[in-house]
Design a protein around this motif. Structure first.
Motif, PDB file in Angstrom:
ATOM      1  N   GLN A 133       0.807  -1.219   0.000  1.00 41.06           N
ATOM      2  CA  GLN A 133       0.000   0.000   0.000  1.00 41.06           C
ATOM      3  C   GLN A 133       0.841   1.270   0.000  1.00 41.06           C
ATOM      4  N   LEU A 134       1.807   1.355   0.867  1.00 49.30           N
ATOM      5  CA  LEU A 134       2.578   2.588   1.012  1.00 49.30           C
ATOM      6  C   LEU A 134       3.841   2.623   0.156  1.00 49.30           C
ATOM      7  N   GLU A 135       4.175   1.491  -0.459  1.00 47.27           N
ATOM      8  CA  GLU A 135       5.336   1.364  -1.331  1.00 47.27           C
ATOM      9  C   GLU A 135       6.640   1.755  -0.642  1.00 47.27           C
ATOM     10  N   ILE A 136       6.794   1.295   0.574  1.00 44.81           N
ATOM     11  CA  ILE A 136       8.037   1.499   1.321  1.00 44.81           C
ATOM     12  C   ILE A 136       9.001   0.394   0.900  1.00 44.81           C
ATOM     13  N   PRO A 137      10.242   0.742   0.521  1.00 47.57           N
ATOM     14  CA  PRO A 137      11.198  -0.289   0.111  1.00 47.57           C
ATOM     15  C   PRO A 137      11.498  -1.273   1.258  1.00 47.57           C
ATOM     16  N   VAL A 138      11.309  -2.544   0.978  1.00 42.00           N
ATOM     17  CA  VAL A 138      11.500  -3.588   1.983  1.00 42.00           C
ATOM     18  C   VAL A 138      12.983  -3.730   2.348  1.00 42.00           C
ATOM     19  N   GLY A 139      13.860  -3.386   1.409  1.00 41.74           N
ATOM     20  CA  GLY A 139      15.296  -3.499   1.658  1.00 41.74           C
ATOM     21  C   GLY A 139      15.762  -2.697   2.858  1.00 41.74           C
ATOM     22  N   TYR A 140      15.174  -1.523   3.068  1.00 40.33           N
ATOM     23  CA  TYR A 140      15.580  -0.698   4.207  1.00 40.33           C
ATOM     24  C   TYR A 140      15.178  -1.336   5.543  1.00 40.33           C
ATOM     25  N   ILE A 141      14.031  -1.956   5.553  1.00 40.47           N
ATOM     26  CA  ILE A 141      13.566  -2.617   6.771  1.00 40.47           C
ATOM     27  C   ILE A 141      14.464  -3.810   7.084  1.00 40.47           C
ATOM     28  N   THR A 142      14.793  -4.567   6.050  1.00 35.60           N
ATOM     29  CA  THR A 142      15.677  -5.712   6.226  1.00 35.60           C
ATOM     30  C   THR A 142      17.083  -5.257   6.609  1.00 35.60           C
ATOM     31  N   MET A 143      17.524  -4.152   6.053  1.00 40.08           N
ATOM     32  CA  MET A 143      18.843  -3.609   6.388  1.00 40.08           C
ATOM     33  C   MET A 143      18.894  -3.193   7.859  1.00 40.08           C
ATOM     34  N   TYR A 144      17.804  -2.623   8.357  1.00 36.59           N
ATOM     35  CA  TYR A 144      17.741  -2.263   9.768  1.00 36.59           C
ATOM     36  C   TYR A 144      17.828  -3.507  10.651  1.00 36.59           C
ATOM     37  N   ALA A 145      17.105  -4.553  10.263  1.00 35.66           N
ATOM     38  CA  ALA A 145      17.157  -5.803  11.023  1.00 35.66           C
ATOM     39  C   ALA A 145      18.565  -6.384  10.995  1.00 35.66           C
ATOM     40  N   GLN A 146      19.221  -6.308   9.851  1.00 35.98           N
ATOM     41  CA  GLN A 146      20.596  -6.800   9.745  1.00 35.98           C
ATOM     42  C   GLN A 146      21.537  -5.999  10.650  1.00 35.98           C
ATOM     43  N   PHE A 147      21.402  -4.682  10.622  1.00 35.99           N
ATOM     44  CA  PHE A 147      22.246  -3.832  11.462  1.00 35.99           C
ATOM     45  C   PHE A 147      22.052  -4.161  12.941  1.00 35.99           C
ATOM     46  N   MET A 148      20.796  -4.334  13.341  1.00 33.18           N
ATOM     47  CA  MET A 148      20.535  -4.690  14.742  1.00 33.18           C
ATOM     48  C   MET A 148      21.093  -6.074  15.079  1.00 33.18           C
ATOM     49  N   GLY A 149      21.142  -6.965  14.094  1.00 36.04           N
ATOM     50  CA  GLY A 149      21.781  -8.265  14.296  1.00 36.04           C
ATOM     51  C   GLY A 149      23.268  -8.107  14.567  1.00 36.04           C
ATOM     52  N   TYR A 150      23.926  -7.243  13.803  1.00 33.54           N
ATOM     53  CA  TYR A 150      25.345  -6.980  14.037  1.00 33.54           C
ATOM     54  C   TYR A 150      25.570  -6.315  15.397  1.00 33.54           C
ATOM     55  N   VAL A 151      24.686  -5.404  15.776  1.00 35.92           N
ATOM     56  CA  VAL A 151      24.796  -4.769  17.098  1.00 35.92           C
ATOM     57  C   VAL A 151      24.642  -5.820  18.197  1.00 35.92           C
ATOM     58  N   THR A 152      23.680  -6.723  18.032  1.00 30.58           N
ATOM     59  CA  THR A 152      23.480  -7.798  19.004  1.00 30.58           C
ATOM     60  C   THR A 152      24.723  -8.656  19.099  1.00 30.58           C
ATOM     61  N   CYS A 153      25.293  -9.018  17.959  1.00 31.31           N
ATOM     62  CA  CYS A 153      26.503  -9.834  17.941  1.00 31.31           C
ATOM     63  C   CYS A 153      27.648  -9.125  18.666  1.00 31.31           C
ATOM     64  N   ALA A 154      27.828  -7.846  18.398  1.00 28.91           N
ATOM     65  CA  ALA A 154      28.895  -7.083  19.049  1.00 28.91           C
ATOM     66  C   ALA A 154      28.682  -7.024  20.559  1.00 28.91           C
ATOM     67  N   LEU A 155      27.453  -6.790  20.987  1.00 31.80           N
ATOM     68  CA  LEU A 155      27.179  -6.741  22.427  1.00 31.80           C
ATOM     69  C   LEU A 155      27.361  -8.109  23.073  1.00 31.80           C
ATOM     70  N   MET A 156      27.061  -9.171  22.351  1.00 27.42           N
ATOM     71  CA  MET A 156      27.279 -10.514  22.896  1.00 27.42           C
ATOM     72  C   MET A 156      28.775 -10.798  23.034  1.00 27.42           C
ATOM     73  N   ILE A 157      29.580 -10.324  22.094  1.00 24.14           N
ATOM     74  CA  ILE A 157      31.034 -10.488  22.203  1.00 24.14           C
ATOM     75  C   ILE A 157      31.554  -9.731  23.416  1.00 24.14           C
ATOM     76  N   VAL A 158      31.040  -8.526  23.637  1.00 22.31           N
ATOM     77  CA  VAL A 158      31.415  -7.773  24.830  1.00 22.31           C
ATOM     78  C   VAL A 158      31.015  -8.541  26.084  1.00 22.31           C
ATOM     79  N   LEU A 159      29.836  -9.121  26.074  1.00 27.70           N
ATOM     80  CA  LEU A 159      29.365  -9.900  27.220  1.00 27.70           C
ATOM     81  C   LEU A 159      30.234 -11.129  27.440  1.00 27.70           C
TER      82      LEU A 159
END
Length: 173
Positions: A133-159
């Motif tokens: 409906q709104l024609e929002i590019p799905v790639g940006y949403i997936t890119m955000y999820a990917q970035f948060m995955g990398y942030v999670t991984c980095a924080l887990m390494i710190v932990l």
């Protein structure tokens, strides 16, 4: 040690505190946006017969933002759902080893998913995949999820590093 007081934390704890604070702020803002979207849509739909255009897509997107922004926070604070039926019978050093092993598994799993999602992101942009409906590019949403995955991984390494440097009671070696 002098750096154990609240005001004199080590530099890396201050950075972690800021990162986790920003993530919490983003997740909270997305939650408020979700509440606002649903409220406006329900009032518009049932009281004035004018639903919010694209409310389903906006709900899905804000829900994705909440989930993927909360993942690093929940993982770092070790707030996953755990069934600890045997903890009373397992020695503390084994519990600590199991915890570190679970941190490694979480970091590896999230990293693997984030690396794999690169193909999905490229395909979404190459094919110009957008929401219906709104024609929002799905790639940006997936890119955000990917970035948060990398942030999670980095924080887990710190932990993991912090867990290896700390004793079972949270004291430095």
């Amino acid at each position: 040690m002098a750096h154990k007081t609240f005001g004199q934390r080590p530099w890396y704890d201050k950075i972690l505190h800021i990162v986790l604070g920003v993530l919490t702020f983003v997740a909270s803002g997305a939650l408020c946006a979700l509440i606002l979207i649903v409220t406006v849509d329900v009032i518009g739909r049932y009281f004035i017969n004018l639903p919010l255009a694209g409310s389903n897509e906006l709900t899905e997107i804000t829900l994705a933002v909440i989930v993927f922004t909360s993942l690093p926070i929940v993982s770092y604070h070790n707030k996953h759902i755990v069934v600890d039926l045997l903890d009373a019978y397992i020695p503390p050093w084994v519990q600590r080893s199991i915890a570190i092993f679970s941190y490694v598994l979480i970091a590896f799993g999230v990293y693997t998913i984030s690396v794999y999602s690169e193909k999905i992101i490229r395909r979404a942009f190459r094919r110009d995949i957008v929401t219906q409906q709104l024609e929002i590019p799905v790639g940006y949403i997936t890119m955000y999820a990917q970035f948060m995955g990398y942030v999670t991984c980095a924080l887990m390494i710190v932990l993991i590093v912090k867990s290896l440097c700390m004793g079972s009671m949270g004291k430095e070696k």
